[in-house]
Design an enzyme around this catalytic site. Structure first.
Site, PDB file in Angstrom:
ATOM      1  N   ARG A   1       0.832  -1.205   0.000  1.00  0.00           N
ATOM      2  CA  ARG A   1       0.000   0.000   0.000  1.00  0.00           C
ATOM      3  C   ARG A   1       0.870   1.260   0.000  1.00  0.00           C
ATOM      4  NH1 ARG A   1      -5.393   1.252   0.163  1.00  0.00           N
ATOM      5  NH2 ARG A   1      -6.019  -0.924   0.155  1.00  0.00           N
TER       6      ARG A   1
ATOM      7  N   GLU B   1     -10.356   4.789   6.464  1.00  0.00           N
ATOM      8  CA  GLU B   1      -8.944   5.164   6.506  1.00  0.00           C
ATOM      9  C   GLU B   1      -8.592   6.466   5.789  1.00  0.00           C
ATOM     10  OE1 GLU B   1      -6.538   1.101   6.250  1.00  0.00           O
ATOM     11  OE2 GLU B   1      -8.164   1.219   4.813  1.00  0.00           O
TER      12      GLU B   1
END
Lengths: 160, 774, 290
Positions: free
Chosen positions: B332, B736
């Site tokens: 990520r 998030e």
């Protein structure tokens, strides 16, 4: 270990319990008396999740021995709604979504109630200062502060 | 299992149907447990009545960061009154392996200690105090080995927990050489302790035939099930894991909750009695993983307009001593290293450094926030070098427009949304006027400096591990028309349960109050993904939608037959079922009728995210179902004599598509921003020279308090921007992404003090030192 | 589990008797905000807890006929804040006491406990030192008095003799033209422990400093009385040169450690900044400002 007999008042109810001298008030509330609305966040008096009032003064239940509660008036989250009626702070926290996971919420509400009882017309700074001992990891505090200020305003109006 | 493919289910429900039901989609309903939270009645795991015969467990931890561990003598713990068992690696009936993704990560150290705080033994006692005293009485003998305690040393030794990953596009070397100007930078970002207010806890109750019922404060009941089974050496079907709610999680109750539960289950198996393991805060912080700290080194080529033409970067993550979820975190990080920007030629390499510290893990953003800091640092430095505002440089490099509109690995970005969120945040903050005010203030104050900063984010939604993008649900309608909902998602305060209930209410056209929300359980919905990666509503919403739609279709047939109309004419709305002008019955009456007609009112639902793929060898693909966008402006004030600083105001715009529940989503945006603010400004993990973490509680580890957050916090959801992918009711994930918005505060601090480099967390001390060094 | 007893005597003699008889196995309980944490972490394992809050003298705040104050050792920060006069006369001491922790902690924590905990970073101690407070202690040998700065011996250690209990603090009368202030530097706005804490007490006459004391915390094993800083201010009209000299004296007095809260370089630099700021506040108060 010889247990001590303690007579106290919790949320207006005369209460007696036996405890070892080194038990914290938090431990007795949760594990002896089943009042689990008061939470343990850190056990060191730094997070406020175990906030209760003792003779009207806000304290961390983890930082007080249960034996010290003898003869005192203890107030916990369980005593905040009266006769099935939510306290205005509880109502406002629901309306304004001033809670998320909920584990800090009882301590925040107890602290906010103690704050408004001492100061019915707090400034925003005073509210932030008054709640500085209550950590919340979810909300970021903004909705909590707004809810306390709004409640204070409504409670003042209701008195007038 | 009913497997409705999403597009079909989507059309059946009519995602664009008018929102007739006040408690359906888009309604700002309160959290499912809000009332109970406000009265203290909501029961967290430690609040539950204790089962008869309950024992308590405690962990003994290594005081040493690296060393050879002699077989532990249990006698000192056994001598403590109330201690009933001391469990060591040899007492594990299955495998001593708690690896979430790889293999061979030990639950209890066996011969080798790899970090201070590593669990060595599980001590079981009749009271929690007895167990804790027993654990404290153990005297591990550890022959110290030299520990690796920093990223630089791990790089020098090429000590990795997995091989480096890299994403490249074009020829970055040639592009760097050809660029009119070049610049290099280095900086670092610290880790972050989750500090969920409810610490790690599990309760394991042994049953008949080798069964083990585990209640766990976990984001991932299925993984708890797998690890408990692995440690106990039994089949998955012997283990049932239940989670009603967590008191916060933030990624910290993904893999870490699993081994905590496995320790409790081991103790329950060995003693034959129920065992509760609740970690004291110090132990929790010492033994559980955190956000990965990162070290960044980069070289960029750019031109006088601020266009970044080439980038060669290394991002080194401190994985701690084992793999845990580091593979996903660095994936990520490198896929988010350009944020919303386009750089035509680049190489971004991610290193997963092995150090003798606690194994770092998932934390809200999962490497995305760390990745995004790279491009922000490059933009800041390029802007200073080119004499341009950073905002102008960032805009110059936004994906789309005249620039490329795909990430280097092939994910399409929506340049129009990137520009829109930025324009709206800029307008909300009244940027130009504020910039002038800041300049005027700074011109007259002797030692306070104000600063303005901004951030624009692009965050991909889907698990990086393709197979994890699946979810299941189980819906029952009872004969009185009441509905029971269960799904694989877990509730940690983020409001997932109410959002999924709203989806189901919407399908049935009923009030959400009709729906009973129930605890997540591996016995009801198996083989689930963790509630993580912001995907909770996306995945579980669709799965519940599928289950509810299947039941609704059967109920429609019952009504149609009764009324002699076509099933397609039957409508569900306002707790009623209707057809034509005058056919009507209540939802409850139809449920009763269906049971009389022997029609099943129970269904499972399943969902797998479509259209995602990833080629590991080529490091290309479309790993994300869609991308969320957001933008922020922050204003700060810095005391240049002490380095103290405050965030005075923040203006946030977050893209949630068509929000399922604006009240819940706004709460997520605010909370994530403040958590990001903590990570970047005040939360500092401090290890001593021996590698022992010394910030083991809130007295020394500082998360933001009520006075540390900006007094002006203006948060808005982007309006009129339904998701273009076929998400549940065109909503977008929100858990998030907004954490990245706090990068605006970091940028504002750099603006205020006029520095090239500012490491995070930007504590007063670091700010003061940066002022001195500039 | 070892046997543990709890006593809440009503008289000081009873408390001293029980405390001394326990021969080091006893701990005094005032607010308990440090003691309970130490017990939970296994750092304190007392056989006897002597709760002194039921002793009247321990929880009294008395304004003395000469204008001074006597504060019982177990008076909480909240009680001190509620006193109608104390905060007007000693605003800096009150600020310092009420910087100890949150509202929750202020409801319990006492200046006596803060002093006896002997943390180098105790907030109330630098302010008490600046104020020239005198501590009354009572032990098996009777009562004696000692200046506040003489009590701490090192981190977690005091110069109290075996069996001695701190009874209270006496703050001297304030001449006209006096003011005090306490400032601390912490990583966060609230609920933190000082990286540097600094108390100043000044008396001015016609703009000239006639009395000055400076207490400095968190930069050495004990809280310090920085006499050189006070002397640098004495006789001055708080000109820049005098302030520079006093700030330099504070920096010179620092013997800090590198730890999780701050480095040596940072603590030393901030000590000088705080001196100047605290002096400015104290001087403003001395001259009738707030």
């Amino acid at each position: 270990m010889s247990k001590m007999h303690v007579t106290t008042t919790i949320n207006g109810e005369p209460t007696e319990f036996l405890c070892d001298p080194d038990r914290s008030l938090l431990d007795v509330l949760r594990n002896t008396l089943g009042l689990t609305g008061t939470k343990e966040g850190c056990g060191t008096g730094d997070c406020g999740a175990c906030s209760v009032t003792v003779d009207g003064r806000l304290v961390c239940a983890c930082l007080m021995l249960a034996v010290e509660a003898g003869g005192c008036e203890i107030g916990t989250i369980e005593g905040m709604a009266q006769g099935g009626e939510l306290h205005p702070l509880q109502q406002k926290f629901l309306e304004m979504a001033a809670l998320q996971c909920g584990i800090c919420t009882p301590g925040v509400l107890v602290a906010a109630k103690a704050l408004l009882e001492k100061n019915p017309d707090p400034t925003e700074t005073e509210v932030r200062f008054g709640l500085a001992g209550n950590l919340c990891r979810c909300t970021g505090y903004d909705k909590i502060v707004r809810a306390v200020l709004d409640t204070a305003a409504e409670m003042r109006e209701a008195v007038q | 299992m009913t497997d409705l493919s999403p597009p079909a289910a989507f059309l059946a429900a009519g995602p664009d149907q008018p929102r007739r039901n006040p408690s359906g989609m888009g309604a700002a309903l309160r959290h499912d447990s809000a009332l109970k939270h406000a009265t203290g009645e909501a029961r967290f795991l430690d609040d539950l009545p204790e089962p008869p015969g309950l024992l308590h467990a405690a962990l003994a931890l290594s005081p040493v960061a690296h060393g050879r561990l002699a077989p532990l003598d249990p006698a000192p713990a056994r001598a403590v009154p109330g201690v009933v068992a001391v469990l060591l690696p040899g007492d594990i009936p299955g495998r001593n392996d708690i690896a979430a993704a790889g293999t061979n990560e030990v639950m209890l150290a066996d011969g080798l200690v790899e970090h201070a705080g590593q669990p060595l033994a599980v001590v079981v006692g009749t009271t929690r105090d007895a167990a804790l005293a027993g654990a404290a009485a153990l005297r591990p003998e550890i022959a110290p080995l030299p520990p690796v305690l920093c990223i630089e040393e791990a790089i020098a030794r090429e000590a990795w927990v997995l091989p480096p990953q890299a994403i490249t596009r074009g020829d970055p070397c040639a592009a760097l050489a050809a660029a009119p100007r070049r610049l290099s930078g280095e900086f670092r970002a610290g880790g972050q302790e989750h500090f969920y207010l409810e610490g790690q806890i599990a309760l394991a109750v042994p049953g008949e035939d080798g069964e083990m019922a585990v209640q766990s404060s976990t984001q991932h009941p299925t993984e708890v099930q797998h690890l408990v089974a692995r440690v106990l050496g039994c089949d998955h079907n012997r283990v049932t894991v239940t989670t009603r709610r967590m008191g916060g999680a933030f990624g910290g109750k993904e893999s870490n909750a699993s081994w905590v539960a496995a320790c409790a289950a081991l103790a329950a198996r060995r003693t034959g009695r129920p065992v509760k393991l609740r970690l004291p805060r110090r132990v929790d912080i010492a033994a559980t993983g955190k956000r990965h700290p990162f070290l960044y080194r980069w070289t960029a080529g750019f031109d006088a307009t601020g266009r970044i033409l080439a980038l060669d970067a290394i991002m080194a993550a401190d994985a701690g001593h084992s793999l845990d979820l580091t593979g996903g975190v660095i994936f990520r990080a490198i896929t988010h290293a350009l944020g919303p920007c386009d750089v035509p030629a680049l190489s971004v390499r991610a290193l997963a450094c092995k150090t003798n510290t606690v194994s770092n893990t998932a934390f809200r953003g999962f490497g995305g926030p760390q990745g995004a800091l790279l491009i922000e640092d490059v933009v800041h430095r390029v802007a200073r070098a080119a004499g341009l505002p950073p905002e102008q440089v960032r805009e110059r490099n936004f994906a789309g427009g005249g620039n490329g509109s795909e990430t280097p690995y092939g994910q399409p970005l929506e340049g129009d949304l990137i520009r829109r969120v930025w324009a709206e945040a800029r307008a909300d903050a009244d940027w130009d006027a504020r910039r002038a005010e800041v300049a005027a203030f700074n011109a007259q104050h002797p030692y306070l400096r104000r600063g303005l900063g901004s951030m624009v984010l692009a965050f991909g939604i889907s698990f990086g591990q393709m197979h994890m993008n699946q979810a299941g649900a189980l819906v029952h309608v009872y004969a009185d028309g009441s509905i029971r909902l269960n799904h694989g998602g877990t509730e940690m305060g983020q409001g997932l349960f109410i959002k999924v209930a709203q989806v189901v209410a919407s399908v049935f056209g009923v009030d959400v109050a009709r729906i009973a929300i129930t605890a997540t359980s591996t016995a009801e919905v198996p083989n689930t993904a963790p509630t993580a990666a912001s995907t909770g509503s996306d995945l579980n919403g669709w799965a519940a939608h599928a289950a509810a739609s299947a039941i609704r279709a059967r109920m429609a047939e019952v009504a149609a037959e009764d009324w002699g109309v076509a099933p397609a004419e039957v409508e569900f709305a306002e707790d009623m079922v209707r057809a034509g002008g005058n056919r009507a019955m209540s939802f409850g009456e139809l449920a009763k009728l269906a049971t009389m007609k022997r029609v099943s009112l129970s269904a499972t639902g399943f969902y797998r995210t479509p259209d995602i793929h990833w080629d590991r060898a080529a490091m290309r693909g479309r790993p994300f179902f869609y991308v969320s966008y957001g933008a922020a402006v922050a204003e700060v004030a810095v005391d240049t004599l002490t380095g103290e600083h405050r965030c005075l105001g923040a203006w946030l715009v977050q893209d949630c598509g068509r929000s399922l529940n604006p009240a819940v989503d706004l709460g997520q945006v605010e909370g994530a921003f403040i958590q990001g603010l903590g990570w970047l400004t005040c939360e500092e993990l401090w290890w001593d020279a021996e590698g022992r973490l010394r910030t083991l509680g809130p007295a020394t580890y500082k998360i933001p308090g009520s006075r540390d957050v900006p007094p002006v916090l203006k948060v808005r959801l982007l309006e009129g921007a339904p998701a273009r992918s076929e998400t549940i009711f065109r909503s977008k994930a929100v858990g998030e992404p907004p954490l990245l918005l706090a990068t605006a505060v970091w940028n504002a601090l750099k603006d205020a003090i006029g520095t090239d480099r500012l490491d995070a967390p930007a504590t007063p001390e670091r700010v003061l030192m940066a002022i001195r060094d500039r | 589990m070892a046997e543990i007893r709890y006593l809440a005597p009503r008289t000081l003699d009873e408390a001293v008797g029980a405390f001394a008889a326990a021969q080091g196995a006893a701990r005094i309980l005032a607010g308990g905000t440090d003691l309970l944490v130490q017990m939970r972490n296994g750092l304190a394992k007392p056989g006897l807890i002597v709760d002194i809050k039921k002793i009247a003298e321990m929880t009294e705040i008395a304004e003395l006929p000469d204008g001074g104050f006597r504060i019982g050792a177990a008076v909480s920060g909240a009680m001190l804040a509620e006193h109608p006069r104390f905060g007007q006369v000693w605003p800096g001491v009150l600020e310092a006491v009420n910087l100890i922790g949150s509202k929750q902690v202020q409801g319990r924590a006492s200046p006596g406990g803060n002093l006896c905990n002997a943390s180098p970073a105790g907030d109330s101690v630098p302010a008490m030192i600046a104020a020239g407070a005198v501590v009354t202690v009572q032990g098996p040998e009777g009562r004696r008095q000692m200046p506040v700065e003489a009590v701490p011996a090192g981190p977690g250690r005091t110069n109290l003799r075996p069996g001695e209990i701190v009874v209270g603090f006496t703050l001297p009368p304030r001449p006209a033209g006096s003011g005090d202030a306490y400032l601390r530097m912490i990583p966060r706005t609230e609920m933190d422990i000082a990286v540097v804490g600094l108390g100043v007490s000044l008396t001015l006459a016609g703009g000239t400093v006639t009395h000055a004391r400076v207490g400095l915390g968190a930069v050495a094993p004990t809280v310090l009385l920085v006499e050189e800083a006070g002397n640098a201010l004495l006789g001055s009209r708080l000109e820049e040169a005098a302030l520079d000299a006093a700030a330099a004296a504070c920096r010179a007095a620092c013997r800090p450690i590198n730890d999780k809260r701050g480095t040596i370089a940072y603590r030393t630099k901030v000590a000088g900044v705080l001196l100047k700021r605290a002096v400015a506040i104290a001087a403003q108060r001395a001259q009738g400002g707030n």
